[in-house]
Structure formats: structure tokens, C-alpha cells
Motif scaffolding. Structure first.
Motif, mmCIF file in Angstrom:
data_model
loop_
_atom_site.group_PDB
_atom_site.id
_atom_site.type_symbol
_atom_site.label_atom_id
_atom_site.label_comp_id
_atom_site.label_asym_id
_atom_site.label_seq_id
_atom_site.Cartn_x
_atom_site.Cartn_y
_atom_site.Cartn_z
ATOM 1 N N ALA A 1 -0.642 13.863 -13.080
ATOM 2 C CA ALA A 1 -1.748 13.426 -13.990
ATOM 3 C C ALA A 1 -2.535 12.180 -13.652
ATOM 4 O O ALA A 1 -3.565 12.072 -13.605
ATOM 5 N N ILE A 2 -1.463 11.330 -13.440
ATOM 6 C CA ILE A 2 -1.918 9.829 -12.775
ATOM 7 C C ILE A 2 -3.004 9.936 -11.465
ATOM 8 O O ILE A 2 -4.181 9.533 -11.505
ATOM 9 N N SER A 3 -2.589 11.055 -10.596
ATOM 10 C CA SER A 3 -3.399 11.015 -9.418
ATOM 11 C C SER A 3 -4.680 11.672 -9.912
ATOM 12 O O SER A 3 -5.745 11.275 -9.093
ATOM 13 N N MET B 1 0.863 -1.359 0.043
ATOM 14 C CA MET B 1 0.025 -0.014 -0.168
ATOM 15 C C MET B 1 0.860 1.492 -0.042
ATOM 16 O O MET B 1 0.634 2.180 -0.708
ATOM 17 N N HIS B 2 1.710 1.293 0.841
ATOM 18 C CA HIS B 2 2.885 2.489 0.887
ATOM 19 C C HIS B 2 3.552 2.811 -0.348
ATOM 20 O O HIS B 2 3.490 3.829 -1.016
ATOM 21 N N GLU B 3 3.896 1.764 -0.967
ATOM 22 C CA GLU B 3 4.637 1.975 -2.236
ATOM 23 C C GLU B 3 3.832 2.300 -3.368
ATOM 24 O O GLU B 3 4.018 3.395 -4.320
ATOM 25 N N LEU B 4 2.588 1.589 -3.553
ATOM 26 C CA LEU B 4 1.610 2.296 -4.215
ATOM 27 C C LEU B 4 1.270 3.804 -4.301
ATOM 28 O O LEU B 4 1.061 4.401 -5.301
ATOM 29 N N GLU B 5 0.976 4.063 -2.811
ATOM 30 C CA GLU B 5 0.627 5.422 -2.803
ATOM 31 C C GLU B 5 1.733 6.329 -3.108
ATOM 32 O O GLU B 5 1.452 7.386 -3.898
ATOM 33 N N GLN B 6 3.045 6.031 -3.057
ATOM 34 C CA GLN B 6 4.256 6.907 -3.323
ATOM 35 C C GLN B 6 4.194 6.936 -5.096
ATOM 36 O O GLN B 6 4.376 7.894 -5.470
ATOM 37 N N ILE B 7 4.097 5.818 -5.766
ATOM 38 C CA ILE B 7 4.005 5.707 -7.072
ATOM 39 C C ILE B 7 2.932 6.500 -7.857
ATOM 40 O O ILE B 7 3.251 7.439 -8.707
ATOM 41 N N ILE B 8 1.815 6.420 -7.052
ATOM 42 C CA ILE B 8 0.550 7.257 -7.793
ATOM 43 C C ILE B 8 0.863 8.784 -7.487
ATOM 44 O O ILE B 8 0.837 9.707 -8.139
ATOM 45 N N SER B 9 1.359 9.267 -6.240
ATOM 46 C CA SER B 9 1.561 10.538 -5.659
ATOM 47 C C SER B 9 2.533 11.194 -6.465
ATOM 48 O O SER B 9 2.462 12.363 -6.700
ATOM 49 N N ARG B 10 3.427 10.629 -7.086
ATOM 50 C CA ARG B 10 4.676 11.391 -7.763
ATOM 51 C C ARG B 10 4.366 11.707 -9.119
ATOM 52 O O ARG B 10 5.028 12.482 -9.585
ATOM 53 N N ASP B 11 2.994 11.067 -9.590
ATOM 54 C CA ASP B 11 2.397 11.728 -10.864
ATOM 55 C C ASP B 11 1.391 12.300 -10.481
ATOM 56 O O ASP B 11 0.336 11.762 -10.601
#
Length: 409
Positions: free
Chosen positions: A241-243, A229-239
Motif C-alpha cells: 500500500a505504501i509503495s 537508501m538500502h534500508e529505506l527501500e526495504q521498508i517501503i517495498s515491504r508494504d
């Protein structure tokens, strides 16, 4: 473009579609692909009756908006439909009536087409090869469809030269290769149709461009069983447009949340890890900006249809969705599927399905792609209920259309 005859139960109604692209590779419309309805005796009256039933099912029961997504709809018509011997229960807006190449041309037909044109229908001449008998149709046409498999290059060029002098638009169909597509662009065609647009353009010996490499790395991380969950949140939050796109989807009518989901963390808590992985993958693929957006629609439709039909074959729905979604990864990333799957931590069954169409997942992917391409005789070989297959396709179309509408913003 005519569909193959079949000898199955004429009560079965199959409906598929093939995209037609404009010069910018945006979808201009869809040609409906449907079961011709001919019996083993090839009775023309029976065929017309079955086609009538397909049109009624498509437009009155299924709904045109679910099939065409408010774009132009191309429909093949026999002579009896054109003459009005069988009623045509259609409104003219964004409907293209295709005059089949084998329709007998006489004064009665010409008068009927003039009347349909006056009602507002767009008239297309299907698989048109100019001769003295059909020359009288040219002033009635809005679109002329030219089958690349019928004409050699020189004859094709002569036809284009003649048609360019008329007030018509030209559509090249059955484009199978990049060379054919480039030739048609050079000749000045307005619209393009064919399976080339769903095939990969693989550049051997070259690395993926940086943006696609980053996308592949992101997909690999998302597919990893170690992604938490934590890694997925970081991946999403870095972009950003995706967020943004992800929050649009979660707050759309598809989920009908009682309260606004305003953060990635909240989205993770509500939906869970697996759905969020799928959504981020889909959004990432949709951001490959040099590919026709329709490719994402096809990928999503395949994924959802695989998921819907999976229980009938005793298949895991998540694995089925993944197989459908990744079945066009080579087309989107311009790299061979064999190279791509080695960089993703996919199950062996998923890999076998993608590369060799083996196993139950491979059988399912075959079924879905054959339905997509209108290979109705192949569909008859499967034991899955035909009504379930059709409904799975229609549900997948509706779902993919709603998702694309949210991602596009």
C-alpha cells in the motif's frame, strides 16, 4: 461563530478555516474564519466593508476551490449583507450563509433570507438560542448551529427536541471534550465542529495497538540518521500500500516527471533520502484508519506552512516541516506527545518546540496553529509580513489538498 475584532490595518486580509464533520467524521464543509475588519471605533460600516473585501479576496482572487476543496463553505454574514445593502459576489452552489445570532429579525430580514434561499443558498442560523424574536427564522433554516458553551445540558436537550420536529439539520459547535461529542451523538446531531477533533484522546496505562506500534517503529527508523537508501527501500517495498501510494505521488502533477517512475529504487535515486523519508511517514500516518482523514490534512498543512515561513525566521526548513507534521502525532496515535518523542531520534530543538513551544521552532508552530484557529489578535504580535503568512497558509492548503487526493486513491 463570530471572529474577534481587531485594531490592525484593515487592508490586511486573513483567511482561515475550521472543519465541520458529518456523523462518520468525514469533512462536510469548512467555516471561513476571517478578520472582522472593525477599527478601534468599532464602526459597523467599516466592518462590513472589510468583510466584503475578505469575501472578494477569498472567492475572486484566492479561489473557492483552494479554500473549501469542493466541500460546503460556511460564511458568517451581517444584516447588511443579508439585506443586500452590500453585494454578495457568490454563487449559491455549496455555500452556506450563516445568519449571526445578533442580527435584528424583522419582516425585511425574513424577506431577504427567503430570497437568498430561493437563489439556492443553504441557510444556517448561527449560535441559535430560541426566543420569541427569532422564532420566525425557523421555517427558513436548513441548518441550525448550537453553541455548546452557551446552553446548559437540559436547555440543549429541550432545543434539540423542538428542532428535531422541523425539517432542519443540527450542527453542534464548540465541542471541546469527548463527553460533549458523545452527548451530541446520542442526541442525534448531524454535524460537529470544534477543537476537540484536533485534540489527543490519550489512554493512559495502555500500550499502543499493534498497527500503531508498527507505524511508530517505522517512523523511528525513518527518522534515524543511520537510515540509508538500502534500508529505506526495504521498508517501503515491504508494504504494498505504501509503495503504491508513494509511486502515485511521485508520478502526480505535483512533481511533473518527464518519464514514469515505476520503481522505489528509481524514486530514491530521483528524489533522494530526505524527501522519501517524509513521504513514507506521511503515507503511514494517513493509514491510521480510525481517525478522521482531516487530521492528516491539518498535519500536512501545518508542516508545509511551517516550511514556507521558516526562512523568514531563519529556521531550517526540514526541521520546520518535521515540527508541523509531528505536532498532531499524539492525536493520531492516542499517546502523549512526551511519550512519543522519546521514542523518536529527534533534534533537541524539535522536541522543545513540540513539547513546550520553545525556541524559534516553537514560535513558528505557535504562529501556524494560531492562524489555523483564527486567533488573529495573536497573529498581530509577530514581525513576519502578514501577506507572507496568509500566502503561506493558502499555499499549504493547496499543497495538502493535492497530496491527500493522491494518497486517498
Amino acid at each position: 461563530m463570530s471572529t474577534p475584532a481587531d485594531n490592525a490595518n484593515s487592508n490586511e486580509v486573513y483567511v482561515g478555516r475550521q472543519p465541520i464533520f458529518d456523523q462518520s467524521l468525514n469533512v462536510y464543509g469548512y467555516e471561513l474564519l476571517f478578520r472582522s475588519g472593525h477599527t478601534t471605533t468599532a464602526n459597523v460600516i467599516d466592518g462590513n466593508h472589510a468583510t466584503s473585501q475578505v469575501i472578494i479576496n477569498t472567492f475572486l482572487e484566492i479561489g473557492l476551490e483552494h479554500i473549501s476543496n469542493h466541500r460546503y463553505t460556511f460564511i458568517n454574514l451581517t444584516r447588511d449583507f443579508l439585506l443586500g445593502d452590500i453585494p454578495l459576489p457568490l454563487q449559491s452552489e455549496k455555500i452556506v450563509l450563516e445568519v449571526l445570532e445578533d442580527v435584528e429579525v424583522d419582516d425585511k430580514l425574513i424577506a431577504a433570507i427567503k430570497q437568498l434561499s430561493a437563489q439556492g443558498f443553504t441557510i444556517a442560523l448561527d449560535d441559535f438560542v430560541l426566543n420569541e424574536k427569532n422564532r420566525a427564522l425557523l421555517p427558513l433554516a436548513d441548518i441550525i448551529k448550537i453553541d455548546l458553551m452557551v446552553l446548559d445540558t437540559e436547555t440543549l436537550k429541550r432545543h434539540v427536541t423542538i428542532f428535531k420536529k422541523l425539517d432542519v439539520q443540527l450542527l453542534a459547535e464548540k465541542i471541546e471534550t469527548e463527553e460533549e461529542y458523545e452527548m451530541c451523538k446520542e442526541l442525534g446531531f448531524d454535524y460537529y465542529q470544534g477543537y476537540y477533533f484536533c485534540k489527543p484522546h490519550v489512554v493512559s496505562g495502555k500500550q499502543l495497538p499493534a498497527n500503531r506500534l508498527a507505524l511508530l517503529e517505522m517512523i523511528a527508523k525513518l527518522q534515524s540518521p543511520d537510515c540509508d537508501m538500502h534500508e529505506l527501500e526495504q521498508i517501503i517495498s515491504r508494504d504494498v500500500a505504501i509503495s503504491y501510494k508513494l509511486l502515485r505521488i511521485i508520478n502526480s502533477s505535483y512533481y511533473s516527471m518527464q518519464s514514469t517512475v515505476d520503481s522505489i529504487k528509481k524514486a530514491l535515486l530521483i528524489l533522494g533520502l530526505k524527501p522519501l523519508k517524509s513521504w513514507v511517514t506521511v503515507i503511514g500516518l494517513s493509514m491510521v484508519d480510525d481517525k478522521p482523514p482531516e487530521l492528516i490534512t491539518i498535519s500536512l498543512t501545518r508542516a508545509k506552512m511551517c516550511e514556507r515561513l521558516a526562512p523568514a525566521l531563519g529556521i531550517n526548513e526540514d526541521a520546520a516541516f518535521t515540527v508541523g507534521l509531528f505536532s498532531m502525532l499524539d492525536v493520531l496515535l492516542d499517546k502523549s506527545l512526551a511519550d512519543l518523542v522519546t521514542q523518536l531520534p529527534l533534534d533537541d530543538e524539535v522536541i522543545k518546540a513540540l513539547l513546550a513551544r520553545e525556541g524559534k521552532l516553537g514560535e513558528l508552530l505557535n504562529l501556524v496553529t494560531q492562524y489555523e484557529e483564527g486567533q488573529w489578535q495573536e497573529i498581530d504580535q509577530y514581525t513576519i509580513d502578514k501577506a507572507l503568512i496568509r500566502q503561506g497558509y493558502l499555499d499549504a492548503l493547496e499543497w495538502s489538498g493535492s497530496i491527500i487526493a493522491e494518497i486517498a486513491h
